[in-house]
Scaffold this motif. Structure first.
Motif, PDB file in Angstrom:
ATOM      1  N   ILE A  43       0.839  -1.197   0.000  1.00  0.00           N
ATOM      2  CA  ILE A  43       0.000   0.000   0.000  1.00  0.00           C
ATOM      3  C   ILE A  43       0.878   1.253   0.000  1.00  0.00           C
ATOM      4  O   ILE A  43       0.540   2.251  -0.639  1.00  0.00           O
ATOM      5  N   LYS A  44       2.010   1.195   0.684  1.00  0.00           N
ATOM      6  CA  LYS A  44       2.925   2.333   0.682  1.00  0.00           C
ATOM      7  C   LYS A  44       3.390   2.638  -0.745  1.00  0.00           C
ATOM      8  O   LYS A  44       3.463   3.807  -1.146  1.00  0.00           O
ATOM      9  N   ASP A  45       3.685   1.592  -1.509  1.00  0.00           N
ATOM     10  CA  ASP A  45       4.092   1.781  -2.898  1.00  0.00           C
ATOM     11  C   ASP A  45       2.971   2.433  -3.699  1.00  0.00           C
ATOM     12  O   ASP A  45       3.193   3.379  -4.461  1.00  0.00           O
ATOM     13  N   ILE A  46       1.772   1.904  -3.538  1.00  0.00           N
ATOM     14  CA  ILE A  46       0.609   2.406  -4.279  1.00  0.00           C
ATOM     15  C   ILE A  46       0.369   3.883  -3.972  1.00  0.00           C
ATOM     16  O   ILE A  46       0.019   4.678  -4.852  1.00  0.00           O
ATOM     17  N   CYS A  47       0.560   4.262  -2.701  1.00  0.00           N
ATOM     18  CA  CYS A  47       0.218   5.620  -2.268  1.00  0.00           C
ATOM     19  C   CYS A  47       1.306   6.658  -2.563  1.00  0.00           C
ATOM     20  O   CYS A  47       1.089   7.849  -2.312  1.00  0.00           O
ATOM     21  N   LYS A  48       2.438   6.238  -3.089  1.00  0.00           N
ATOM     22  CA  LYS A  48       3.455   7.215  -3.479  1.00  0.00           C
ATOM     23  C   LYS A  48       2.951   8.013  -4.676  1.00  0.00           C
ATOM     24  O   LYS A  48       2.606   7.461  -5.708  1.00  0.00           O
ATOM     25  N   LEU A  56       1.647   4.947  -7.359  1.00  0.00           N
ATOM     26  CA  LEU A  56       2.911   4.309  -7.735  1.00  0.00           C
ATOM     27  C   LEU A  56       3.887   5.321  -8.336  1.00  0.00           C
ATOM     28  O   LEU A  56       4.463   5.113  -9.391  1.00  0.00           O
ATOM     29  N   SER A  57       4.034   6.441  -7.642  1.00  0.00           N
ATOM     30  CA  SER A  57       4.944   7.512  -8.073  1.00  0.00           C
ATOM     31  C   SER A  57       4.627   8.021  -9.471  1.00  0.00           C
ATOM     32  O   SER A  57       5.507   8.362 -10.257  1.00  0.00           O
ATOM     33  N   GLY A  58       3.332   8.048  -9.778  1.00  0.00           N
ATOM     34  CA  GLY A  58       2.896   8.570 -11.068  1.00  0.00           C
ATOM     35  C   GLY A  58       2.828   7.528 -12.166  1.00  0.00           C
ATOM     36  O   GLY A  58       2.324   7.795 -13.269  1.00  0.00           O
ATOM     37  N   LYS A  59       3.308   6.317 -11.903  1.00  0.00           N
ATOM     38  CA  LYS A  59       3.316   5.260 -12.912  1.00  0.00           C
ATOM     39  C   LYS A  59       1.929   4.665 -13.122  1.00  0.00           C
ATOM     40  O   LYS A  59       1.602   4.173 -14.212  1.00  0.00           O
ATOM     41  N   LEU A  60       1.091   4.725 -12.078  1.00  0.00           N
ATOM     42  CA  LEU A  60      -0.239   4.095 -12.118  1.00  0.00           C
ATOM     43  C   LEU A  60      -1.333   5.139 -12.311  1.00  0.00           C
ATOM     44  O   LEU A  60      -1.448   6.079 -11.513  1.00  0.00           O
ATOM     45  N   THR A  61      -2.133   4.992 -13.350  1.00  0.00           N
ATOM     46  CA  THR A  61      -3.332   5.807 -13.528  1.00  0.00           C
ATOM     47  C   THR A  61      -4.483   5.067 -12.852  1.00  0.00           C
ATOM     48  O   THR A  61      -4.873   3.983 -13.295  1.00  0.00           O
ATOM     49  N   ILE A  62      -4.979   5.647 -11.777  1.00  0.00           N
ATOM     50  CA  ILE A  62      -6.001   4.964 -10.986  1.00  0.00           C
ATOM     51  C   ILE A  62      -7.363   5.012 -11.648  1.00  0.00           C
ATOM     52  O   ILE A  62      -8.144   4.066 -11.562  1.00  0.00           O
ATOM     53  N   ASN A 122      -3.826  -2.891 -15.955  1.00  0.00           N
ATOM     54  CA  ASN A 122      -3.548  -3.036 -17.379  1.00  0.00           C
ATOM     55  C   ASN A 122      -2.156  -2.466 -17.639  1.00  0.00           C
ATOM     56  O   ASN A 122      -1.904  -1.296 -17.339  1.00  0.00           O
ATOM     57  N   LYS A 123      -1.273  -3.273 -18.176  1.00  0.00           N
ATOM     58  CA  LYS A 123       0.080  -2.812 -18.479  1.00  0.00           C
ATOM     59  C   LYS A 123       0.055  -2.126 -19.836  1.00  0.00           C
ATOM     60  O   LYS A 123       0.040  -2.767 -20.890  1.00  0.00           O
ATOM     61  N   VAL A 124       0.051  -0.803 -19.816  1.00  0.00           N
ATOM     62  CA  VAL A 124      -0.021  -0.024 -21.045  1.00  0.00           C
ATOM     63  C   VAL A 124       1.299  -0.113 -21.812  1.00  0.00           C
ATOM     64  O   VAL A 124       1.327  -0.307 -23.023  1.00  0.00           O
ATOM     65  N   ASN A 125       2.392   0.041 -21.077  1.00  0.00           N
ATOM     66  CA  ASN A 125       3.743  -0.121 -21.633  1.00  0.00           C
ATOM     67  C   ASN A 125       4.674  -0.391 -20.463  1.00  0.00           C
ATOM     68  O   ASN A 125       4.221  -0.585 -19.325  1.00  0.00           O
ATOM     69  N   ASP A 126       5.975  -0.384 -20.705  1.00  0.00           N
ATOM     70  CA  ASP A 126       6.933  -0.712 -19.636  1.00  0.00           C
ATOM     71  C   ASP A 126       6.921   0.301 -18.502  1.00  0.00           C
ATOM     72  O   ASP A 126       7.351  -0.008 -17.380  1.00  0.00           O
ATOM     73  N   ASP A 127       6.457   1.497 -18.756  1.00  0.00           N
ATOM     74  CA  ASP A 127       6.494   2.559 -17.744  1.00  0.00           C
ATOM     75  C   ASP A 127       5.134   2.950 -17.191  1.00  0.00           C
ATOM     76  O   ASP A 127       5.068   3.733 -16.236  1.00  0.00           O
ATOM     77  N   ASP A 128       4.051   2.462 -17.776  1.00  0.00           N
ATOM     78  CA  ASP A 128       2.730   2.931 -17.380  1.00  0.00           C
ATOM     79  C   ASP A 128       1.749   1.780 -17.144  1.00  0.00           C
ATOM     80  O   ASP A 128       1.674   0.830 -17.934  1.00  0.00           O
ATOM     81  N   ILE A 138      -8.519   1.031  -4.167  1.00  0.00           N
ATOM     82  CA  ILE A 138      -7.257   1.786  -4.163  1.00  0.00           C
ATOM     83  C   ILE A 138      -7.496   3.248  -3.810  1.00  0.00           C
ATOM     84  O   ILE A 138      -6.743   3.848  -3.026  1.00  0.00           O
ATOM     85  N   THR A 139      -8.553   3.841  -4.367  1.00  0.00           N
ATOM     86  CA  THR A 139      -8.853   5.240  -4.054  1.00  0.00           C
ATOM     87  C   THR A 139      -9.216   5.403  -2.583  1.00  0.00           C
ATOM     88  O   THR A 139      -8.830   6.383  -1.940  1.00  0.00           O
ATOM     89  N   SER A 140      -9.949   4.437  -2.033  1.00  0.00           N
ATOM     90  CA  SER A 140     -10.291   4.488  -0.602  1.00  0.00           C
ATOM     91  C   SER A 140      -9.028   4.477   0.253  1.00  0.00           C
ATOM     92  O   SER A 140      -8.898   5.258   1.202  1.00  0.00           O
ATOM     93  N   ILE A 141      -8.109   3.579  -0.103  1.00  0.00           N
ATOM     94  CA  ILE A 141      -6.855   3.483   0.653  1.00  0.00           C
ATOM     95  C   ILE A 141      -6.066   4.784   0.533  1.00  0.00           C
ATOM     96  O   ILE A 141      -5.587   5.340   1.533  1.00  0.00           O
ATOM     97  N   GLY A 142      -5.912   5.288  -0.672  1.00  0.00           N
ATOM     98  CA  GLY A 142      -5.161   6.519  -0.875  1.00  0.00           C
ATOM     99  C   GLY A 142      -5.782   7.706  -0.165  1.00  0.00           C
ATOM    100  O   GLY A 142      -5.075   8.554   0.403  1.00  0.00           O
ATOM    101  N   ARG A 143      -7.102   7.771  -0.192  1.00  0.00           N
ATOM    102  CA  ARG A 143      -7.789   8.873   0.494  1.00  0.00           C
ATOM    103  C   ARG A 143      -7.566   8.803   1.998  1.00  0.00           C
ATOM    104  O   ARG A 143      -7.353   9.826   2.649  1.00  0.00           O
TER     105      ARG A 143
END
Length: 401
Positions: free
Chosen positions: A11-16, A31-37, A74-80, A90-95
């Motif tokens: 969860i710490k990773d997700i919330c970065k 995920l430090s901007g890598k994940l579009t929620i 969904n793995k869009v590409n190697d970075d996204d 995920i949004t509940s956890i982040g909030r």
């Protein structure tokens, strides 16, 4: 489609880098901007709706070591990456981690993340999630998205259409019609049922304009005209046609009916606009007629008042005018039948003055309908002295005469 199970993401990773847009009600990134929620095809965040019990339940499940279930990216590409399923959790956890809502502790006191015990903070942040990363063609990803959303809180029709036709057009549509903070929501809610979060306003707007668009293009009726309209415009970066038509309907309704009534909400205003917007109406007279009909104790369906007025006040079926009760029918039937038998005529007044074989027929009560002698639409009341029994054929033929 290729799927890979990931078991080390916490969860710490997700919330970065987690970002939550309060204005639009969206969890956007992690995920430090890598994940579009919340990619374009995802529904709005709904766990905070009402009393917020669902988002609180997510946090309590983590603290109690209850399984949160599988999450799909969904793995869009190697970075996204983008969330395919699990964005509400995920949004509940982040909030929560960002102090957007509180939970109750064992003493019943509300606590934000920053205020709970350090060991609980650590427990939440170090919790590992079960995540499948999926790779595939867009059609495969969308089909999988539809499949996994059959369970849980089902996707509404418009949410599914947003997923199928995701692109610039849907993004702009959601910014306009799915934003609960839009200042126009209150006005729209006068005429449209539902909520912005569940896409009901967008669905109505698309429903209205797509039917008009098909008519203008001489297209036959389709079972999903909204989908066809969205498909044609999927990659367009302009929704001016949609906004113009939608606002045209709303402005027409509010100009014709200057009084706001609760029964207006949820009516088929798009259809009524198409049928009647070319006619002229006097808002003052319309208002007086609405008040008159609202005060009439014999009208059972107030929702029908508006179409009744627009159509020239001729179709009383829209109002479901209160009918005569059984006792009144039996009394009228008995009186008419006794008089008819004395005169050797039919107990239906219209048959009695005719020249066919029914001129002398005595109809059974079950073969007759109660009718207003003076039509309700012309001031006749649903009272015993204004009741007459007619054979079913003559009652249907009489109408409002």
């Amino acid at each position: 489609m290729i799927t890979t199970l990931k078991t080390k993401i916490t969860i710490k990773d997700i919330c970065k880098g987690f970002v939550y847009n309060e204005l639009e009600g969206k969890g956007l990134f992690g995920l430090s901007g890598k994940l579009t929620i919340q990619p374009e095809y995802q529904r709005n965040y709904i766990y905070s709706s009402g009393d917020g019990k669902k988002e609180i339940a997510v946090i309590n499940s983590i603290l109690k070591d209850y399984p949160l279930g599988l999450i799909y990216f969904n793995k869009v590409n190697d970075d996204d990456l983008e969330v395919l399923d699990g964005q509400q959790r995920i949004t509940s956890i982040g909030r929560f981690v960002n102090n957007k809502f509180a939970i109750k502790d064992e003493n019943g006191m509300e606590q934000y993340f920053s205020g709970i015990a350090a060991d609980k903070q650590t427990k939440i942040l170090e919790t590992k999630l079960l995540i499948y990363e999926c790779e595939g063609k867009e059609s495969e990803i969308k089909e999988w998205f539809r499949t996994i959303n059959i369970a849980g809180v089902p996707l509404a029709n418009q949410e599914l259409l947003n997923a199928v036709y995701s692109g610039p057009f849907v993004t702009l549509c959601k910014e306009e019609f799915s934003n609960s903070q839009n200042a126009n929501i209150q006005k729209w809610s006068t005429y449209i049922s539902g909520s912005a979060d569940r896409q009901e306003f967008l669905e109505r707007a698309l429903d209205w304009v797509s039917k008009d668009w098909e008519d203008k293009n001489n297209d036959p009726a389709h079972t999903r005209p909204i989908g066809k309209y969205m498909s044609k415009r999927r990659y367009e970066k302009n929704i001016s046609e949609l906004k113009l038509y939608f606002n045209g309907v709303i402005n027409w309704v509010s100009s014709v009916f200057t009084d706001i009534e609760s029964e207006m909400r949820g009516l088929e205003w798009g259809r009524l606009y198409e049928e009647y917007h070319k006619k002229t109406y006097d808002p003052t007279k319309i208002s007086a007629e609405v008040h008159k009909l609202y005060s009439d104790p014999y009208i059972k369906n107030r929702k029908g008042i508006f179409e009744y007025i627009l159509g020239g006040s001729t179709d009383t079926k829209l109002l479901d005018v209160r009918v005569f009760d059984d006792a009144t029918k039996r009394s009228a039937y008995g009186t008419q039948t006794a008089e008819a038998e004395k005169k050797d005529k039919s107990n239906c007044p219209y048959c009695a003055i005719g020249h066919d074989v029914n001129k002398n027929k005595i109809w059974k009560l079950s073969e007759m309908d109660a009718d207003h002698v003076a039509a309700w639409s012309k001031g006749g009341k649903t009272m015993a002295k204004n009741c007459q029994m007619l054979c079913k054929s003559h009652n249907r033929a009489k109408g409002n005469r």
